[in-house]
Scaffold this active site. Structure first.
Site, PDB file in Angstrom:
ATOM      1  N   ASP A 197     -57.726 104.458  64.097  1.00  0.00           N
ATOM      2  CA  ASP A 197     -58.546 104.321  63.063  1.00  0.00           C
ATOM      3  C   ASP A 197     -58.339 103.091  62.312  1.00  0.00           C
ATOM      4  O   ASP A 197     -57.163 102.576  62.320  1.00  0.00           O
ATOM      5  CB  ASP A 197     -58.658 105.492  62.238  1.00  0.00           C
ATOM      6  CG  ASP A 197     -59.626 105.638  61.006  1.00  0.00           C
ATOM      7  OD1 ASP A 197     -60.943 105.139  61.252  1.00  0.00           O
ATOM      8  OD2 ASP A 197     -59.324 105.622  59.792  1.00  0.00           O
ATOM      9  N   ASP A 245     -59.797 102.134  58.649  1.00  0.00           N
ATOM     10  CA  ASP A 245     -59.670 102.043  57.171  1.00  0.00           C
ATOM     11  C   ASP A 245     -58.530 103.432  57.065  1.00  0.00           C
ATOM     12  O   ASP A 245     -58.609 104.497  57.263  1.00  0.00           O
ATOM     13  CB  ASP A 245     -61.030 102.862  56.558  1.00  0.00           C
ATOM     14  CG  ASP A 245     -62.252 101.589  56.533  1.00  0.00           C
ATOM     15  OD1 ASP A 245     -61.937 100.602  55.944  1.00  0.00           O
ATOM     16  OD2 ASP A 245     -63.281 101.879  56.972  1.00  0.00           O
ATOM     17  N   ASP A 250     -56.020 108.832  59.626  1.00  0.00           N
ATOM     18  CA  ASP A 250     -55.347 109.120  58.281  1.00  0.00           C
ATOM     19  C   ASP A 250     -56.158 110.306  57.770  1.00  0.00           C
ATOM     20  O   ASP A 250     -55.995 110.924  56.738  1.00  0.00           O
ATOM     21  CB  ASP A 250     -55.530 107.952  57.433  1.00  0.00           C
ATOM     22  CG  ASP A 250     -56.977 107.583  57.195  1.00  0.00           C
ATOM     23  OD1 ASP A 250     -57.672 107.416  58.037  1.00  0.00           O
ATOM     24  OD2 ASP A 250     -57.293 107.348  55.918  1.00  0.00           O
TER      25      ASP A 250
END
Length: 331
Positions: free
Chosen positions: A15, A17, A214
């Site tokens: 991922d 961001d 995250d």
């Protein structure tokens, strides 16, 4: 030498961001970590739910931060949406796009006409994240869905991590439209929904992939649904409280401070009677309360303690709040 996590995988999906960057800055250690993952022989692929920017623009952003990436190293939810819709809707269908020019361009490239007005009677509405979405365009999207247009969304992330803190994601923009069309919900392409990671595996030919993210609700859930291993890192949106709150099907295989955990042996928690141990850390039940016995002076020690605590908490009804408060180096 103990095997590293990455040694068991041929492709590592990341991922963006909160894992690779936080807005205009790279996550500390991410540049070096990606370089070392590549050197290990695993293929690196960046997978993002953010549909606002093109793969080429995101690649330029990555390169400006010190990464080495091209458009072919990226998969965006906008690309997945355009690809799936090209196989789902009739060529030449009219789509109302509530998103950025990137999403408009991708849909046009696969043969769709686009509009920003419900009065044009679009066949479908596609929403994608835009940091500058006009409220009037959300009104048009809602009216079009009320009139019968099929409703799609590139993703449904509630928030996005930035260098300044969390900000509202596309999920908030979907909620605006959703208020006008209850109880209808959009068909979603991005993580944790199947199209995104199915596309990623097909695109790369991955046989032993791992996903690094995250967020529990997108990255980890998506990986679990796709049958791939996952690593939760604590550099973005979700933290220790989210980990312990995760349900049985939503938990990561591994945890780490950041993506460089891929280059280390996996943390392993083992049960010992009424306690769980990870490394030198132990979480145990005593008179119905959880006690931690660990070196909490270092982040690595706190991560070991968290993994032991998580496994104990998932197996019991004991309240982990006091123990979590001791892990003050983890958000």
């Amino acid at each position: 030498m103990t095997a590293r996590i990455i040694d068991a995988h041929d492709v590592a999906f990341f991922d963006l961001d909160g894992v690779i960057y936080l807005g205009p800055i790279a996550v500390p250690g991410a540049v070096e970590g990606i370089r070392d993952v590549t050197a290990s022989g695993a293929r690196v692929m960046f997978v993002t739910n953010n549909a606002a920017r093109s793969a080429a623009v995101v690649a330029e952003h990555l390169n400006s931060l010190g990464f080495v990436a091209g458009p072919d190293d990226l998969i965006t939810s906008a690309q997945v949406a355009a690809g799936v819709l090209a196989e789902t809707l009739t060529a030449g269908s009219l789509i109302l796009v509530a998103g950025t020019q990137n999403l408009v361009d991708l849909l046009a490239e696969v043969g769709f006409r686009t509009t920003d007005s419900a009065d044009d009677n679009p066949d479908a509405v596609v929403q994608g994240y835009s940091p500058n979405i006009p409220w009037a365009l959300l009104d048009e999207a809602g009216i079009a869905v009320q009139r019968g247009a099929t409703w799609y969304a590139t993703n449904d992330d509630a928030t996005r991590p930035t260098d300044r803190g969390l900000v509202a994601g596309l999920g908030a923009q979907l909620a605006v439209v959703g208020m006008t069309v209850r109880p209808r919900k959009p068909i979603v392409f991005g993580k944790p929904h199947a199209p995104m990671l199915d596309f990623a595996v097909s695109h790369t030919g991955a046989e032993r992939p791992i996903f690094v993210g995250d967020r529990i609700d997108t990255d980890i859930m998506g990986a679990n649904r796709a049958g791939m291993k996952s690593l939760l890192v604590f550099t973005g949106a979700h933290g220790k409280h989210d980990l312990l709150a995760a349900g049985p099907g939503d938990r990561p295989n591994y945890i780490g401070a950041d993506l460089r955990a891929l280059l280390e042996p996996a943390r392993v928690a083992t049960q010992e009677g009424h306690s769980w141990r990870c490394g030198a850390a132990r979480a145990q039940l005593h008179d119905g309360r959880i006690q931690l016995d660990a070196d909490l002076a270092t982040q690595a020690g706190q991560l070991d303690a968290l993994w032991a605590l998580a496994n104990l908490s998932w197996a019991t009804d004991a309240d982990p709040a006091d123990s979590l408060a001791q892990l003050d180096q983890l958000h």
